[in-house]
Design a protein around this motif. Structure first.
Motif, short mmCIF file in Angstrom:
data_model
loop_
_atom_site.label_atom_id
_atom_site.label_comp_id
_atom_site.label_asym_id
_atom_site.label_seq_id
_atom_site.Cartn_x
_atom_site.Cartn_y
_atom_site.Cartn_z
N ASN A 1 -6.36 -8.31 -5.42
CA ASN A 1 -7.30 -9.42 -5.53
C ASN A 1 -6.79 -10.52 -6.44
O ASN A 1 -7.32 -11.63 -6.42
CB ASN A 1 -8.67 -8.92 -6.03
CG ASN A 1 -9.45 -8.26 -4.91
OD1 ASN A 1 -9.21 -8.50 -3.74
ND2 ASN A 1 -10.39 -7.40 -5.28
N ARG B 1 -8.75 12.90 -7.22
CA ARG B 1 -9.22 11.52 -7.38
C ARG B 1 -8.16 10.50 -6.94
O ARG B 1 -8.36 9.30 -7.06
CB ARG B 1 -9.59 11.29 -8.85
CG ARG B 1 -10.27 9.96 -9.11
CD ARG B 1 -10.73 9.83 -10.55
NE ARG B 1 -11.13 8.46 -10.81
CZ ARG B 1 -10.33 7.52 -11.32
NH1 ARG B 1 -9.09 7.83 -11.65
NH2 ARG B 1 -10.75 6.29 -11.51
N ARG C 1 -7.17 3.18 -4.22
CA ARG C 1 -8.05 2.06 -3.84
C ARG C 1 -8.27 1.13 -5.01
O ARG C 1 -8.25 -0.10 -4.86
CB ARG C 1 -9.39 2.59 -3.32
CG ARG C 1 -9.33 3.23 -1.95
CD ARG C 1 -10.73 3.35 -1.34
NE ARG C 1 -11.66 4.07 -2.21
CZ ARG C 1 -11.82 5.38 -2.20
NH1 ARG C 1 -11.09 6.13 -1.38
NH2 ARG C 1 -12.70 5.96 -3.00
N HIS C 2 -8.47 1.69 -6.20
CA HIS C 2 -8.71 0.86 -7.38
C HIS C 2 -7.47 0.04 -7.75
O HIS C 2 -7.58 -1.14 -8.08
CB HIS C 2 -9.12 1.74 -8.56
CG HIS C 2 -10.52 2.24 -8.47
ND1 HIS C 2 -11.04 3.18 -9.33
CD2 HIS C 2 -11.54 1.92 -7.63
CE1 HIS C 2 -12.29 3.43 -9.02
NE2 HIS C 2 -12.62 2.68 -7.98
N ILE C 3 -6.30 0.68 -7.70
CA ILE C 3 -5.06 -0.04 -8.02
C ILE C 3 -4.87 -1.20 -7.05
O ILE C 3 -4.57 -2.33 -7.46
CB ILE C 3 -3.85 0.91 -7.96
CG1 ILE C 3 -3.89 1.90 -9.13
CG2 ILE C 3 -2.53 0.11 -8.01
CD1 ILE C 3 -2.85 2.99 -9.05
N GLU D 1 0.82 -1.21 0.00
CA GLU D 1 0.00 0.00 0.00
C GLU D 1 0.86 1.26 0.00
O GLU D 1 0.58 2.22 -0.74
CB GLU D 1 -0.91 0.01 1.22
CG GLU D 1 -1.76 1.28 1.31
CD GLU D 1 -2.53 1.39 2.61
OE1 GLU D 1 -3.05 2.48 2.89
OE2 GLU D 1 -2.60 0.39 3.36
N TYR E 1 -0.58 4.21 -16.18
CA TYR E 1 -1.73 5.08 -15.90
C TYR E 1 -1.34 6.54 -16.08
O TYR E 1 -2.04 7.31 -16.75
CB TYR E 1 -2.24 4.84 -14.48
CG TYR E 1 -3.38 5.75 -14.09
CD1 TYR E 1 -4.70 5.42 -14.37
CD2 TYR E 1 -3.13 6.97 -13.46
CE1 TYR E 1 -5.74 6.27 -14.03
CE2 TYR E 1 -4.16 7.83 -13.12
CZ TYR E 1 -5.47 7.47 -13.40
OH TYR E 1 -6.49 8.32 -13.06
N GLU F 1 -9.19 7.56 -4.62
CA GLU F 1 -9.99 6.57 -5.36
C GLU F 1 -9.09 5.74 -6.26
O GLU F 1 -9.24 4.51 -6.35
CB GLU F 1 -11.06 7.28 -6.18
CG GLU F 1 -11.96 6.34 -6.97
CD GLU F 1 -12.94 7.08 -7.86
OE1 GLU F 1 -13.74 6.41 -8.53
OE2 GLU F 1 -12.90 8.33 -7.89
N LEU F 2 -8.15 6.40 -6.92
CA LEU F 2 -7.21 5.69 -7.80
C LEU F 2 -6.40 4.67 -7.01
O LEU F 2 -6.24 3.52 -7.45
CB LEU F 2 -6.28 6.70 -8.47
CG LEU F 2 -5.10 6.12 -9.25
CD1 LEU F 2 -5.60 5.29 -10.43
CD2 LEU F 2 -4.17 7.23 -9.73
N ASP G 1 -7.13 -2.72 -5.26
CA ASP G 1 -8.17 -3.72 -5.44
C ASP G 1 -7.90 -4.58 -6.67
O ASP G 1 -7.94 -5.81 -6.61
CB ASP G 1 -9.52 -3.02 -5.57
CG ASP G 1 -10.67 -4.00 -5.70
OD1 ASP G 1 -10.71 -4.97 -4.92
OD2 ASP G 1 -11.52 -3.81 -6.58
N ILE G 2 -7.59 -3.93 -7.79
CA ILE G 2 -7.33 -4.66 -9.03
C ILE G 2 -6.13 -5.60 -8.86
O ILE G 2 -6.17 -6.76 -9.26
CB ILE G 2 -7.06 -3.68 -10.19
CG1 ILE G 2 -8.33 -2.90 -10.52
CG2 ILE G 2 -6.54 -4.41 -11.43
CD1 ILE G 2 -8.09 -1.70 -11.43
N VAL H 1 -10.98 9.56 -18.57
CA VAL H 1 -10.92 9.36 -17.13
C VAL H 1 -10.42 10.63 -16.46
O VAL H 1 -9.64 11.39 -17.04
CB VAL H 1 -9.98 8.17 -16.79
CG1 VAL H 1 -8.55 8.45 -17.24
CG2 VAL H 1 -10.01 7.84 -15.30
#
Length: 200
Positions: free
Chosen positions: A196, A182, A188-190, A86, A165, A185-186, A192-193, A176
Motif C-alpha cells: 500500500n 499464523r 497478508r499483513h506484510i 508475493e 520480524y 496472516e503474516l 498490505d503494509i 505477538v
C-alpha cells in the motif's frame, strides 16, 4: 587416518552437528573437539574433510545461504511484478521456518564478520538485493508502483521488514503470535503494509 563411516555420512554429520553450535556460539565460540565429540568422530576428521574449522564453517554457511538461490528462480516462475513480490514474501517466510539458524548466521556475520563473509555471505545477500531491485524496476516500468520509488531502497526495506520480524522473535514472543499457523496472516499483513506504500 581412514574414516570409519562412509565419506558422505561423516561429512554430513559434521555439518549437521556444527550448524547449531556455530549458529548459537559463533565461529570463535566453538572448538573442533566439541564438534567432533558431539559428532562421535575423531577430531582429525574435520581436517580430513574440510581442512580445519574454518573450512567446516564455510561448508555450513554454504549450505545455509544456498537457500537464497531460490529468490532468483522466482523471476522465472512469474511475469507479473506484483506476483513476484508475493512469491518473494512467501518464500522468505517459508525459508526461515525451514532454516531456523539462517538469521543467526546473518546477524553474526553482519556484526562480527569472519573471512567467509566476503566469499559466501556478502555475495549471497547481494544477489537477493539485485533480484529484488529487478522486481521493483520491472514494476515501475509496468506502472504498477508509484513513480519516484527507488528500487534499491525499496528492496532493502522489504527484506528488512521480514528479516527483522523473525530476528526479533525471541524478544517479542509475549507480544505477538509467531507460530507457523499464523504465517498466512503474516504474509497478508506484510504485503498490505508494504504494497500500500508502493502501489499507484
Amino acid at each position: 587416518m581412514v574414516p570409519i563411516m562412509a565419506d558422505n555420512d561423516c561429512r554430513a554429520t559434521l555439518i549437521e552437528v556444527a550448524t547449531p553450535l556455530f549458529a548459537e556460539k559463533g565461529f570463535n565460540g566453538v572448538s573442533v573437539r566439541e564438534i567432533a565429540g558431539l559428532a562421535g568422530v575423531n577430531v582429525s576428521m574435520i581436517s580430513y574433510y574440510f581442512g580445519g574449522k574454518e573450512g567446516l564453517y564455510g561448508a555450513v554457511l554454504n549450505e545455509q545461504f544456498a537457500v537464497l538461490q531460490r529468490v532468483a528462480k522466482i523471476a522465472h516462475t512469474a511475469t507479473d511484478p506484483l506476483k513476484k513480490f508475493e512469491l518473494y514474501v512467501r518464500d522468505t517466510v517459508a525459508r526461515y521456518r525451514r532454516n531456523p539458524y539462517l538469521l543467526r548466521f546473518y546477524a553474526g556475520e553482519l556484526t562480527n564478520p569472519t573471512p567467509c563473509f566476503a566469499t559466501i555471505v556478502k555475495p549471497a545477500i547481494q544477489e537477493v538485493v539485485k533480484t529484488l531491485q529487478e522486481f521493483f524496476t520491472d514494476g515501475l516500468s509496468h506502472h504498477q508502483f508509484r513513480e519516484g520509488l527507488e528500487p534499491t531502497d525499496t528492496a532493502l526495506a522489504l527484506a528488512g521488514m521480514i528479516n527483522f520480524y523473525f530476528l526479533l522473535e525471541p524478544a517479542t514472543g509475549e507480544l505477538v503470535d509467531h507460530s507457523p499457523e499464523r504465517d498466512e496472516e503474516l504474509i497478508r499483513h506484510i504485503m498490505d503494509i508494504f504494497a500500500n506504500g508502493v502501489l499507484k
